[in-house]
Design a protein around this motif. Structure first.
Motif, short mmCIF file in Angstrom:
data_model
loop_
_atom_site.label_atom_id
_atom_site.label_comp_id
_atom_site.label_asym_id
_atom_site.label_seq_id
_atom_site.Cartn_x
_atom_site.Cartn_y
_atom_site.Cartn_z
N ALA A 36 0.83 -1.20 0.00
CA ALA A 36 0.00 0.00 0.00
C ALA A 36 0.87 1.26 0.00
N PHE A 37 0.56 2.16 -0.92
CA PHE A 37 1.22 3.47 -1.04
C PHE A 37 2.69 3.37 -1.42
N ASN A 38 3.12 2.20 -1.90
CA ASN A 38 4.48 2.08 -2.42
C ASN A 38 4.68 3.04 -3.59
N THR A 39 5.86 3.64 -3.68
CA THR A 39 6.17 4.54 -4.79
C THR A 39 7.40 4.06 -5.53
N ILE A 40 7.42 4.31 -6.84
CA ILE A 40 8.53 3.92 -7.71
C ILE A 40 8.93 5.15 -8.52
N SER A 41 10.17 5.56 -8.41
CA SER A 41 10.63 6.78 -9.07
C SER A 41 10.95 6.53 -10.54
N ALA A 42 10.51 7.46 -11.37
CA ALA A 42 10.91 7.55 -12.77
C ALA A 42 10.99 9.04 -13.07
N SER A 43 11.88 9.71 -12.36
CA SER A 43 11.94 11.17 -12.31
C SER A 43 11.89 11.81 -13.71
N PRO A 44 11.03 12.82 -13.88
CA PRO A 44 10.33 13.61 -12.86
C PRO A 44 8.98 13.04 -12.40
N TYR A 45 8.61 11.87 -12.88
CA TYR A 45 7.38 11.21 -12.44
C TYR A 45 7.68 10.26 -11.29
N TYR A 46 6.61 9.78 -10.67
CA TYR A 46 6.72 8.58 -9.84
C TYR A 46 5.38 7.87 -9.84
N LEU A 47 5.44 6.55 -9.68
CA LEU A 47 4.22 5.74 -9.57
C LEU A 47 3.84 5.63 -8.10
N ASN A 48 2.54 5.70 -7.84
CA ASN A 48 2.03 5.66 -6.48
C ASN A 48 0.95 4.60 -6.39
N ASN A 49 1.19 3.55 -5.62
CA ASN A 49 0.17 2.50 -5.42
C ASN A 49 -0.82 3.01 -4.35
N ASN A 50 -1.65 3.96 -4.78
CA ASN A 50 -2.48 4.75 -3.88
C ASN A 50 -3.81 4.03 -3.61
N VAL A 51 -3.91 3.40 -2.44
CA VAL A 51 -5.11 2.64 -2.07
C VAL A 51 -5.89 3.39 -0.99
N TRP A 52 -6.14 4.67 -1.24
CA TRP A 52 -6.69 5.56 -0.23
C TRP A 52 -8.08 5.15 0.26
N GLY A 53 -8.86 4.41 -0.54
CA GLY A 53 -10.22 4.05 -0.16
C GLY A 53 -10.39 2.60 0.23
N GLN A 54 -9.31 1.92 0.61
CA GLN A 54 -9.38 0.49 0.86
C GLN A 54 -10.05 0.12 2.19
N GLN A 55 -10.18 1.05 3.11
CA GLN A 55 -10.74 0.74 4.42
C GLN A 55 -12.16 0.18 4.28
N GLY A 56 -12.39 -0.96 4.90
CA GLY A 56 -13.70 -1.60 4.84
C GLY A 56 -13.93 -2.43 3.61
N ALA A 57 -12.94 -2.48 2.71
CA ALA A 57 -13.07 -3.25 1.48
C ALA A 57 -12.16 -4.47 1.54
N SER A 58 -12.36 -5.38 0.60
CA SER A 58 -11.52 -6.57 0.50
C SER A 58 -10.87 -6.58 -0.88
N GLY A 59 -9.54 -6.78 -0.90
CA GLY A 59 -8.87 -6.85 -2.19
C GLY A 59 -7.47 -6.29 -2.12
N LYS A 60 -6.89 -6.06 -3.30
CA LYS A 60 -5.54 -5.51 -3.37
C LYS A 60 -5.32 -4.85 -4.72
N GLU A 61 -4.27 -4.03 -4.76
CA GLU A 61 -3.86 -3.31 -5.97
C GLU A 61 -2.35 -3.44 -6.08
N CYS A 62 -1.84 -3.69 -7.28
CA CYS A 62 -0.40 -3.79 -7.51
C CYS A 62 -0.05 -2.90 -8.70
N THR A 63 1.05 -2.18 -8.58
CA THR A 63 1.49 -1.27 -9.64
C THR A 63 3.00 -1.37 -9.81
N TRP A 64 3.46 -1.51 -11.06
CA TRP A 64 4.90 -1.58 -11.29
C TRP A 64 5.28 -0.90 -12.60
N LEU A 65 6.52 -0.46 -12.62
CA LEU A 65 7.08 0.21 -13.79
C LEU A 65 7.70 -0.81 -14.72
#
Length: 269
Positions: A36-65
């Protein structure tokens, strides 16, 4: 069915600057891309595994460069969510600029809207649904009334740009009108985010403007400045505001699938 977006967190993008070649070995992709909320740099960008609404839910999200070369990002997001069909679980995204603080340098942001600078973005992606999914593929842009916001500075405005939506996903607010910008027909929705503490006291709020493409696409060059100009002309957004962030990704309510971005860049001139 229209699905409301009750609140928002952050999102992402890219800029036309000289960029290094960055290839990610397959073995490295699985290291922590589901954290959750892992970040991967690709400057000037970065990837954000942003799971801000996961509370009360079931599941997962994965993001990679996958790669970043010649100014173009290539990344994957997989998702598997169940729960409330009306609330966003995650917005895994590429971020350019501010996201409750600054992480990367040389973003060429912020930009004052009346400065004459122009921002466009190229985005090509593939969307796969293994289980019918309520989601959108969208940009999320943030605006402040100061040029140097920090982590504690709440945004004043937010603009979402939906290129693709599935199975009834709908934006926050009410529809104001249909308009054409950059040769594309959009429905413009206007709403407001209001955040409260446990005692019911308002802690922050900001306006939300959503441009929803009337016909889905998986590849487009989007005139982001053309869209902000449309808001300024309607006196919904001030020309003295600063564009502080451009983010791009998928908001998932429920479902299982994958978003593969084959090419993405943000161009500022």
């Amino acid at each position: 069915m229209t699905v409301s977006r009750p609140r928002a967190l952050a999102l992402a993008a890219a800029t036309a600057v000289a960029a290094p070649l960055l290839l990610v070995p397959q073995s490295a992709q699985a290291a922590d891309n589901c954290t959750a909320f892992n970040t991967i740099s690709a400057s000037p960008y970065y990837l954000n595994n942003n799971v801000w609404g996961q509370q009360g839910a079931s599941g997962k999200e994965c993001t990679w460069l996958n790669s970043y070369r010649n100014g173009s990002l290539n990344w994957d997001t997989t998702f598997d969510w169940t729960g409330d069909r009306t609330s966003v679980k995650a917005y895994a995204s590429a971020v350019l600029g501010w996201h409750w603080g600054w992480k990367e340098k040389n973003t060429r942001l912020p930009i004052r809207l009346d400065s004459g600078r122009h921002v466009t973005s190229n985005w090509s992606f593939k969307l796969t649904q293994n289980r019918p999914s309520i989601l959108n593929v969208s940009y999320d842009l943030w605006f402040h009334q100061k040029a140097d916001p920090d982590w504690k500075d709440q945004p004043h405005d937010e603009m979402m740009v939906w290129l693709n939506r599935q199975n009834g996903a709908g934006p926050l607010g009410t529809k104001r009108e249909t308009l054409s910008v950059g040769g594309v027909a959009w429905d413009l929705y206007v709403g407001k985010i209001v955040n409260k503490d446990s005692a019911g006291k308002i802690t922050s709020s900001w306006n939300v403007y959503s441009f929803v493409r009337r016909a889905n696409t998986t590849s487009q060059t989007t005139d982001l400045t053309g869209l902000t100009d449309a808001l300024v002309r309607r006196r919904l957004l001030s020309g003295t505001s600063y564009l502080t962030s451009v983010e791009a990704g998928t908001e998932v309510f429920t479902g299982t699938g994958r978003l593969t971005t084959t090419a993405y860049s943000v161009n500022i001139r």
